[in-house]
Design a protein around this motif. Structure first.
Motif, mmCIF file in Angstrom:
data_model
loop_
_atom_site.group_PDB
_atom_site.id
_atom_site.type_symbol
_atom_site.label_atom_id
_atom_site.label_comp_id
_atom_site.label_asym_id
_atom_site.label_seq_id
_atom_site.Cartn_x
_atom_site.Cartn_y
_atom_site.Cartn_z
ATOM 1 N N PRO A 233 0.825 -1.212 0.000
ATOM 2 C CA PRO A 233 0.000 0.000 0.000
ATOM 3 C C PRO A 233 0.858 1.261 0.000
ATOM 4 O O PRO A 233 1.911 1.299 0.637
ATOM 5 C CB PRO A 233 -0.805 -0.120 1.301
ATOM 6 C CG PRO A 233 -0.877 -1.586 1.562
ATOM 7 C CD PRO A 233 0.438 -2.135 1.081
ATOM 8 N N ARG A 420 -2.883 -10.791 -0.011
ATOM 9 C CA ARG A 420 -3.371 -9.420 0.033
ATOM 10 C C ARG A 420 -3.237 -8.809 -1.365
ATOM 11 O O ARG A 420 -2.352 -9.205 -2.129
ATOM 12 C CB ARG A 420 -2.584 -8.610 1.052
ATOM 13 C CG ARG A 420 -1.102 -8.662 0.844
ATOM 14 C CD ARG A 420 -0.309 -8.057 1.991
ATOM 15 N NE ARG A 420 -0.262 -8.905 3.166
ATOM 16 C CZ ARG A 420 0.654 -8.771 4.125
ATOM 17 N NH1 ARG A 420 1.561 -7.843 4.052
ATOM 18 N NH2 ARG A 420 0.651 -9.569 5.174
ATOM 19 N N ALA A 421 -4.121 -7.913 -1.691
ATOM 20 C CA ALA A 421 -4.086 -7.294 -3.022
ATOM 21 C C ALA A 421 -2.812 -6.479 -3.178
ATOM 22 O O ALA A 421 -2.430 -5.738 -2.276
ATOM 23 C CB ALA A 421 -5.310 -6.408 -3.208
ATOM 24 N N ARG A 422 -2.189 -6.629 -4.319
ATOM 25 C CA ARG A 422 -0.960 -5.884 -4.583
ATOM 26 C C ARG A 422 -1.272 -4.593 -5.343
ATOM 27 O O ARG A 422 -2.127 -4.574 -6.214
ATOM 28 C CB ARG A 422 0.020 -6.762 -5.378
ATOM 29 C CG ARG A 422 0.587 -7.854 -4.498
ATOM 30 C CD ARG A 422 1.247 -8.979 -5.225
ATOM 31 N NE ARG A 422 1.644 -9.989 -4.233
ATOM 32 C CZ ARG A 422 0.778 -10.863 -3.693
ATOM 33 N NH1 ARG A 422 -0.471 -10.890 -4.070
ATOM 34 N NH2 ARG A 422 1.188 -11.707 -2.767
ATOM 35 N N ARG A 423 -0.508 -3.572 -5.009
ATOM 36 C CA ARG A 423 -0.723 -2.269 -5.656
ATOM 37 C C ARG A 423 -0.334 -2.364 -7.132
ATOM 38 O O ARG A 423 0.728 -2.912 -7.459
ATOM 39 C CB ARG A 423 0.114 -1.205 -4.935
ATOM 40 C CG ARG A 423 -0.206 0.231 -5.291
ATOM 41 C CD ARG A 423 0.428 1.166 -4.275
ATOM 42 N NE ARG A 423 1.879 1.053 -4.285
ATOM 43 C CZ ARG A 423 2.701 1.960 -4.818
ATOM 44 N NH1 ARG A 423 2.214 3.051 -5.382
ATOM 45 N NH2 ARG A 423 4.007 1.803 -4.782
ATOM 46 N N GLU A 424 -1.222 -1.840 -7.987
ATOM 47 C CA GLU A 424 -0.927 -1.867 -9.398
ATOM 48 C C GLU A 424 0.362 -1.102 -9.685
ATOM 49 O O GLU A 424 0.628 -0.131 -8.985
ATOM 50 C CB GLU A 424 -2.101 -1.261 -10.194
ATOM 51 C CG GLU A 424 -2.460 0.180 -9.868
ATOM 52 C CD GLU A 424 -3.346 0.334 -8.624
ATOM 53 O OE1 GLU A 424 -3.831 -0.685 -8.111
ATOM 54 O OE2 GLU A 424 -3.532 1.467 -8.167
ATOM 55 N N SER B 93 -7.750 3.520 -5.036
ATOM 56 C CA SER B 93 -8.193 2.330 -5.762
ATOM 57 C C SER B 93 -7.569 1.061 -5.178
ATOM 58 O O SER B 93 -8.264 0.060 -4.960
ATOM 59 C CB SER B 93 -7.822 2.449 -7.243
ATOM 60 O OG SER B 93 -8.229 1.309 -7.956
ATOM 61 N N HIS B 94 -6.284 1.115 -4.922
ATOM 62 C CA HIS B 94 -5.629 -0.098 -4.426
ATOM 63 C C HIS B 94 -6.204 -0.534 -3.093
ATOM 64 O O HIS B 94 -6.480 -1.717 -2.879
ATOM 65 C CB HIS B 94 -4.117 0.114 -4.288
ATOM 66 C CG HIS B 94 -3.447 -1.021 -3.584
ATOM 67 N ND1 HIS B 94 -2.661 -0.848 -2.461
ATOM 68 C CD2 HIS B 94 -3.473 -2.350 -3.797
ATOM 69 C CE1 HIS B 94 -2.228 -2.022 -2.036
ATOM 70 N NE2 HIS B 94 -2.699 -2.961 -2.821
ATOM 71 N N MET B 95 -6.413 0.416 -2.194
ATOM 72 C CA MET B 95 -6.917 0.006 -0.882
ATOM 73 C C MET B 95 -8.363 -0.478 -0.953
ATOM 74 O O MET B 95 -8.777 -1.354 -0.182
ATOM 75 C CB MET B 95 -6.758 1.134 0.136
ATOM 76 C CG MET B 95 -5.313 1.420 0.522
ATOM 77 S SD MET B 95 -4.303 -0.051 0.915
ATOM 78 C CE MET B 95 -5.106 -0.662 2.378
ATOM 79 N N ARG B 97 -9.442 -2.178 -3.466
ATOM 80 C CA ARG B 97 -9.225 -3.575 -3.896
ATOM 81 C C ARG B 97 -8.684 -4.432 -2.753
ATOM 82 O O ARG B 97 -8.968 -5.629 -2.674
ATOM 83 C CB ARG B 97 -8.223 -3.624 -5.056
ATOM 84 C CG ARG B 97 -8.787 -3.269 -6.398
ATOM 85 C CD ARG B 97 -7.840 -3.693 -7.515
ATOM 86 N NE ARG B 97 -6.526 -3.090 -7.471
ATOM 87 C CZ ARG B 97 -5.401 -3.733 -7.182
ATOM 88 N NH1 ARG B 97 -5.405 -5.008 -6.905
ATOM 89 N NH2 ARG B 97 -4.229 -3.096 -7.179
ATOM 90 N N PHE B 98 -7.871 -3.800 -1.911
ATOM 91 C CA PHE B 98 -7.288 -4.515 -0.770
ATOM 92 C C PHE B 98 -8.398 -5.194 0.030
ATOM 93 O O PHE B 98 -8.253 -6.320 0.497
ATOM 94 C CB PHE B 98 -6.533 -3.503 0.104
ATOM 95 C CG PHE B 98 -5.554 -4.095 1.066
ATOM 96 C CD1 PHE B 98 -4.239 -4.318 0.697
ATOM 97 C CD2 PHE B 98 -5.938 -4.422 2.364
ATOM 98 C CE1 PHE B 98 -3.329 -4.848 1.585
ATOM 99 C CE2 PHE B 98 -5.033 -4.955 3.264
ATOM 100 C CZ PHE B 98 -3.717 -5.174 2.875
#
Lengths: 429, 247
Positions: A233, A420-424, B93-95, B97-98
């Motif tokens: 993040p 966990r979702a990775r930052r684009e 946007s990323h968070m 999606r997090f």
């Protein structure tokens, strides 16, 4: 800046690369001259027999790893990469000093280093949040990898890293130099059958990483902060967030959950690695996580164990008063209790070809294509234990793990923490 | 810190005013509440409502980030609209999606799919990553289209299709050029290999073998495709091993 694509075509060997560039008439900056160093001598193999290496993440542990590889006559060290200018320049200087030239290339972006077709292998010692992405990218670009521990940051990453290594036939070694180096005092007697069957293991090491709420500081000009963060993040720069020292008390990236598993996976990679090796559990993954809440009177802190399919239970920070008598210990950090029943001795695995360090083991395997002592699969298996323990602490409950599906059974809350979702634009696949 | 329900209002008030430089201790009670919510549906619903309100209230980026981290753990379909509102926002946007990537159920997948069609190209890459992680089948037609476009999106589309490895995803990859320029071909090959491995692991040896043989044939005789040939050959041998193991 447009980045060079990491090409599968570059997975051709260095020799093939040289052949291809020769036959294709690729222009070079200077005519190629065969020097005496290239031909080798009594102590240095000819250039054609040396492993060409580069390093990604070249401060702290990366510096140590670079030194180990630079010290080997069968390695030709040609490139460093770091998002910090200081470490990048120091890393280049170490290589250039070693060889007496200015040939070591220095990159900010690891994709530029991996795009080089002449590099056989890389060592990676970035913060943990980069490990899976870089290792998979290196495999896809045909590089063998020596990867500092802890090899993974999340449970989902491990199988993808193993798949990449196997898919492209790469040698990928995990990077705990201590597992075989420091724990022989417990490994040898246990493998010799001296304590019988192992009943339980107690490991004493710090806990999981924590959230980071550090305030913003002015970003110094010598760091590419966005690339340091990479898949993590976005957060404002703070030196305490990204300092590479070995502390986990809040003044280094090892303290924080976005970049590290904390002491539990950092020093834990050594202690868990040593204990799991000693107990010959490296091919297994735990099947159960048990959370033991703190006592109502506050005198006993919460602790967590994992249980392996063979019944061995491994405890993290179980109170001393609850532990069985240890059959064997390692400096108080690892206590192992056996049943004392006779058990056949087994030969203890060693580094390849008589090598005395994990670095030598890796280089031997690069040459022979054997699997290294801390092959990525056994490293991933090992790291499942502290990762599961961290999830147990985070959720304050017990869990059941299904290795086949790589999921916790009947616990969607725990499965949310597998990754966990990775930052684009970063992702793993 | 044990959960104290009476302290929640104060904690959320502190969180609403939070920015990176502020003291976090006043709202750390929320961490305990999130843990307690696993076994308390009413508390979970209450927390989601409070978090949703904070997201809508123009709080700081730091506060939004904290909220998304918590919704990653306990968010349900009820939180999806509040999170989805940020999928097109470069900063958040990323968070979003997090949280959304890890929230089970069709609502989160639908939000990510909708955003895949509307957000900027840079953010589309993130949507693809999250949809792939969820193995969301609904995105495959869009990924198939993106696979035919410029490398910026074709590469993550190939990566995502390989991770999803549904029948339709495999067909899309089979139609793509394994030697396409600017990294697309490499991503297509990697995705095809990933599909073959998944098929083999699922016992679909013939389907896996067809992928490996297709790649081996495509690479044969091409001097710069030795790695592809090698990987495909390794796969063919793995298929043979699977036969031997089964017999």
């Amino acid at each position: 800046m447009k980045k060079a694509q990491v090409s599968l075509a570059s997975a051709a060997t260095r020799r093939e690369f040289l052949k291809l560039t020769a036959t294709a008439g690729v222009a070079t900056a200077a005519p190629y001259v065969i020097t005496s160093k290239a031909l080798g001598d009594a102590t240095t193999p000819p250039a054609s027999d040396r492993i060409v290496m580069g390093g990604i993440g070249i401060g702290n542990m990366g510096k140590g790893d670079q030194g180990a590889f630079l010290g080997r006559p069968d390695v030709q060290y040609v490139a460093v990469c770091d998002v910090r200018k200081k470490w990048r320049e120091e890393g280049k200087a170490r290589a250039d000093d070693k060889y007496g030239n200015q040939d070591c290339a220095a990159y900010v972006d690891f994709r530029d280093l991996l795009a080089r077709g002449d590099i056989d292998a890389v060592h990676i010692a970035t913060p943990d949040h980069w490990h899976s992405i870089m290792t998979i990218a290196a495999c896809r670009s045909g590089k063998d990898v020596y990867l500092q521990k802890p090899e993974t940051l999340t449970l989902r990453e491990g199988p993808l890293m193993v798949s990449a290594a196997r898919r492209y036939g790469r040698v990928v070694s995990g990077g705990s130099q201590r597992v075989l180096g420091d724990y022989r005092g417990i490994v040898d007697p246990i493998w010799a059958g001296e304590i019988g069957n192992i009943r339980s293991i107690d490991i004493s090491v710090g806990g999981p990483s924590m959230p980071c709420y550090l305030p913003a500081q002015t970003t110094p000009p010598d760091i590419d902060w966005d690339l340091w963060l990479g898949p993590a993040p976005w957060e404002p720069y703070n030196s305490g967030r990204c300092d590479g020292n070995y502390g986990t008390g809040g003044n280094s990236w090892r303290s924080y959950i976005d970049y590290s598993g904390g002491s539990l996976t950092d020093w834990g990679a050594h202690h868990f690695g040593g204990a799991i090796f000693a107990a010959d559990l490296r091919e297994l993954q735990p099947s159960k996580v048990t959370y033991f809440p703190a006592s109502a009177d506050g005198k006993t802190a919460a602790y967590v164990s994992v249980t392996y399919p063979n019944g061995t239970e491994l405890f993290h920070n179980r109170p001393a008063s609850l532990r069985p008598a240890a059959s064997i210990t390692h400096q108080g950090a690892i206590q192992i209790a056996g049943d004392g029943k006779p058990r056949a001795a087994k030969p203890v695995p060693r580094y390849r070809n008589g090598e005395t360090s994990i670095y030598g083991d890796f280089i031997q395997c690069v040459k022979t294509r054997q699997r290294p002592f801390r092959d990525i699969e056994s490293a991933v298996n090992t790291m499942t234990a502290p990762h599961m323990i961290a999830i147990g602490y985070r959720l304050e409950r017990s869990l059941i793990w299904d290795r086949a599906s790589q999921q916790f059974k009947n616990d969607e809350g725990a499965n949310r923490l597998l990754d966990r979702a990775r930052r684009e634009p970063w992702s793993i696949s | 810190m044990p959960f104290d329900p009476t302290a929640l209002d104060t904690a959320f008030k502190s969180l609403a005013a939070y920015d990176w430089a502020a003291d976090t201790a006043p709202f750390q009670m929320i961490d305990a509440a999130v843990i307690a919510a696993a076994a308390d549906k009413a508390l979970r619903a209450d927390l989601e409502k409070r978090f949703g309100a904070l997201l809508a209230d123009g709080t700081s980026r730091a506060a939004k980030e904290y909220v998304c981290r918590k919704l990653m753990m306990i968010g349900t379909a009820a939180s999806v609209p509040a999170l989805a509102a940020f999928l097109g926002d470069t900063d958040n946007s990323h968070m979003a999606r997090f949280a959304l990537e890890r929230i089970p159920g069709p609502e989160a997948g639908a939000a990510l799919n909708k955003a895949l069609g509307t957000v900027s190209d840079a953010l589309k890459i993130g949507m693809m990553s999250s949809l792939a992680s969820r193995r969301d089948l609904a995105c495959v037609p869009v990924l198939t289209t993106l696979l035919k476009g410029p490398p910026l999106l074709a590469i993550p589309a190939a990566n995502a299709l390989g991770t999803i490895h549904s029948t339709e995803a495999i067909a899309a990859l089979a139609a793509a050029d394994p030697f396409a320029a600017e990294g697309v071909g490499e991503a297509v090959v990697n995705a095809r290999l990933a599909c073959a491995e998944s098929l083999l692991a699922a016992g679909k040896r013939a389907d896996a073998l067809a992928i490996y043989q297709g790649l081996a044939k495509a690479a044969a005789g091409k001097p710069d495709a030795k790695a592809i040939e090698l990987a495909a050959t390794r796969g063919i041998l793995a298929c043979a091993d699977a036969v031997a193991a089964a017999s």
